[in-house]
Design a protein around this motif. Structure first.
Motif, PDB file in Angstrom:
ATOM      1  N   UNK A  24       9.200 -14.296  49.882  1.00 15.25           N
ATOM      2  CA  UNK A  24       8.906 -13.111  49.062  1.00 15.25           C
ATOM      3  C   UNK A  24       7.406 -12.945  48.858  1.00 15.25           C
ATOM      4  N   UNK A  25       6.740 -14.025  48.504  1.00 19.38           N
ATOM      5  CA  UNK A  25       5.301 -13.962  48.243  1.00 19.38           C
ATOM      6  C   UNK A  25       4.507 -13.571  49.485  1.00 19.38           C
ATOM      7  N   UNK A  26       5.027 -13.937  50.671  1.00 15.98           N
ATOM      8  CA  UNK A  26       4.305 -13.612  51.908  1.00 15.98           C
ATOM      9  C   UNK A  26       4.639 -12.217  52.440  1.00 15.98           C
ATOM     10  N   UNK A  27       5.676 -11.578  51.889  1.00 22.50           N
ATOM     11  CA  UNK A  27       6.076 -10.265  52.419  1.00 22.50           C
ATOM     12  C   UNK A  27       6.058  -9.134  51.396  1.00 22.50           C
ATOM     13  N   UNK A  28       5.864  -9.439  50.115  1.00 26.66           N
ATOM     14  CA  UNK A  28       5.907  -8.386  49.098  1.00 26.66           C
ATOM     15  C   UNK A  28       4.797  -7.358  49.302  1.00 26.66           C
ATOM     16  N   UNK A  60      17.769  -8.198  53.652  1.00 28.86           N
ATOM     17  CA  UNK A  60      17.793  -9.646  53.407  1.00 28.86           C
ATOM     18  C   UNK A  60      19.181 -10.123  52.988  1.00 28.86           C
ATOM     19  N   UNK A  61      19.859  -9.338  52.143  1.00 27.03           N
ATOM     20  CA  UNK A  61      21.201  -9.733  51.702  1.00 27.03           C
ATOM     21  C   UNK A  61      22.185  -9.729  52.868  1.00 27.03           C
ATOM     22  N   UNK A  62      22.100  -8.698  53.713  1.00 23.42           N
ATOM     23  CA  UNK A  62      22.993  -8.633  54.884  1.00 23.42           C
ATOM     24  C   UNK A  62      22.774  -9.832  55.802  1.00 23.42           C
ATOM     25  N   UNK A 314      15.041 -14.097  48.657  1.00 22.48           N
ATOM     26  CA  UNK A 314      13.973 -13.125  48.895  1.00 22.48           C
ATOM     27  C   UNK A 314      14.444 -11.715  48.547  1.00 22.48           C
ATOM     28  N   UNK A 315      15.671 -11.380  48.960  1.00 24.05           N
ATOM     29  CA  UNK A 315      16.215 -10.054  48.683  1.00 24.05           C
ATOM     30  C   UNK A 315      16.329  -9.768  47.196  1.00 24.05           C
ATOM     31  N   UNK A 316      16.784 -10.743  46.421  1.00 22.80           N
ATOM     32  CA  UNK A 316      16.923 -10.563  44.974  1.00 22.80           C
ATOM     33  C   UNK A 316      15.568 -10.410  44.303  1.00 22.80           C
TER      34      UNK A 316
END
Length: 424
Positions: A24-28, A60-62, A314-316
């Protein structure tokens, strides 16, 4: 007792959650960057952020639930440029018609991902052209980043000219770029996020920060879009569908193969590839360019992410980002532009996979790499390379290397040029 305690602290679930947080931190950063590019296609920045977040959450969830893989699906860099600058601006389609292109391309992607066409296309399209597209996209993203930062401007007597280095905008862009490069090469976690925050702070210090102080709920916020197929009977529509489909298929194919090899779980490719196609389809309704398997997924894998729990985490976290949109809207273009430049530099590295010593491979690849930024059109740049490929192979006596699909694709691109000429 101490050994049992140590085992609990490094449990697989905890490793996956930690890896998901790293992901998450690398893609937000994509929330600000993608919305900035989408705004050039005619959507408001806030709508672009909502669309980017929702597409990333569902993707991400899928991937986590269906493929059980620790990769991250977010709107792809390069794909967003193709959507905004070639499909919408270049082809003269509206934003909704551009989403119609995304819809049709994603449906074709689903067909490819769920049939034997994937392996057929993989062998039919030369590797040199596939890598050249990535390199061309890299140069194009770099050009866009330089323009957004004011470092280069459209010139009267040249394609581009250097901007004024006494301008506060250019100074902030260059300082932010220096910070971004330093953080990236030092491999500092969350380097792009830190780069954007630094650029925003510098913009405030130099007095050029122009943000949106309004709250999240505004009158123009849209959560769902209706793709328009009103241009489906036009040549421009189908000549936009084709390059987008090609990029979606081969970019995801290449990224997933590499990431799953790094993970040592190649058996997850089929479901992961299928997931990327369905995730791309949802983007047509969220209002963004399609998602792809992010290159930053390597950071998740390197952080010991092994299963889909990492991508679900990451999705959440992306979902929680909706609450920070009022703050994200303050991020200026000068803080986004260095990220486009650095990502462009990474994509250009694919040139090492092209056999430049083979002139019949090098010339078509060169046309794609050069013409994408020079024509300011990814589709037109691809056209030059695909048309040149069979011509060069035929001229040099390598007729056996000319496949039927390549000839068909070259003829389609040539027909598009003819129709454009007639139309003018």
């Amino acid at each position: 007792m101490s050994q049992q305690h140590n085992k609990k602290t490094v449990s697989p679930v905890r490793k996956d959650i930690t890896a998901g947080i790293v992901g998450y931190l690398t893609t937000v950063y994509i929330v600000a960057v993608n919305s900035s590019i989408l705004s050039d296609a005619g959507i408001s920045v806030q709508n672009g952020m909502i669309a980017t977040i929702l597409a990333s959450v569902i993707g991400c969830l899928l991937l986590g639930l269906w493929a059980n893989a620790p990769m991250i699906l977010i709107p792809g860099m390069g794909v967003n440029a193709l959507f905004a600058y070639s499909i919408v601006q270049g082809s003269g389609l509206s934003f909704q018609e551009g989403l119609g292109v995304v819809l049709v391309s994603s449906l074709l992607f689903i067909v490819v991902a769920n049939t034997r066409m994937a392996s057929w296309l993989q062998s039919a399209i030369p590797d040199a052209l596939k890598h050249a597209i990535t390199v061309g996209l890299g140069f194009f993203l770099t050009l866009i980043g330089l323009e957004k930062g004011g470092i280069v401007v459209r010139g009267e007597h040249a394609l581009v000219e250097l901007g004024s280095f006494t301008s506060p905008t250019v100074i902030v862009s260059l300082l932010t770029l220096a910070i971004g490069v330093f953080l990236f090469v030092k491999n500092i976690p969350g380097h792009f996020l830190i780069t954007m925050i630094s650029g925003t702070a510098l913009a405030y210090f130099f007095g050029i920060l122009e943000g949106n102080s309004t709250g999240l709920i505004t009158s123009d916020i849209q959560w769902v879009f209706t793709p328009s197929l009103s241009a489906i009977d036009e040549i421009a529509f189908w000549m936009s569908v084709f390059p987008l489909t090609i990029v979606l298929v081969f970019e995801n194919m290449g990224l997933l193969n590499g990431q799953l090899a790094m993970l040592k779980q190649p058996e997850k490719f089929k479901r992961s590839f299928q997931t990327t196609s369905f995730s791309a389809l949802t983007c047509a309704f969220f209002g963004t360019s399609p998602t792809v398997s992010s290159a930053e997924s390597a950071a998740v894998i390197a952080s010991d992410g092994k299963t889909g729990k990492a991508s679900i985490t990451t999705g959440l976290l992306f979902l929680l980002t909706i609450g920070f949109i009022p703050l994200i809207t303050w991020i200026p273009s000068v803080a986004v532009s260095p990220i486009l430049i650095i990502v462009g530099a990474l994509m250009v590295q694919n040139i090492r996979h092209i056999s430049l010593e083979d002139i019949s491979e090098a010339i078509p690849a060169f046309f794609i790499m050069a013409m994408i930024p020079f024509t300011y059109s990814i589709a037109d740049g691809m056209a030059f390379g695909f048309i040149a490929y069979p011509i060069v192979k035929f001229a040099i006596g390598k007729r056996k290397e000319i496949s039927v699909p390549i000839v068909i694709i070259a003829c389609l691109f040539l027909a598009e040029f003819v129709f454009k000429a007639i139309g003018h």
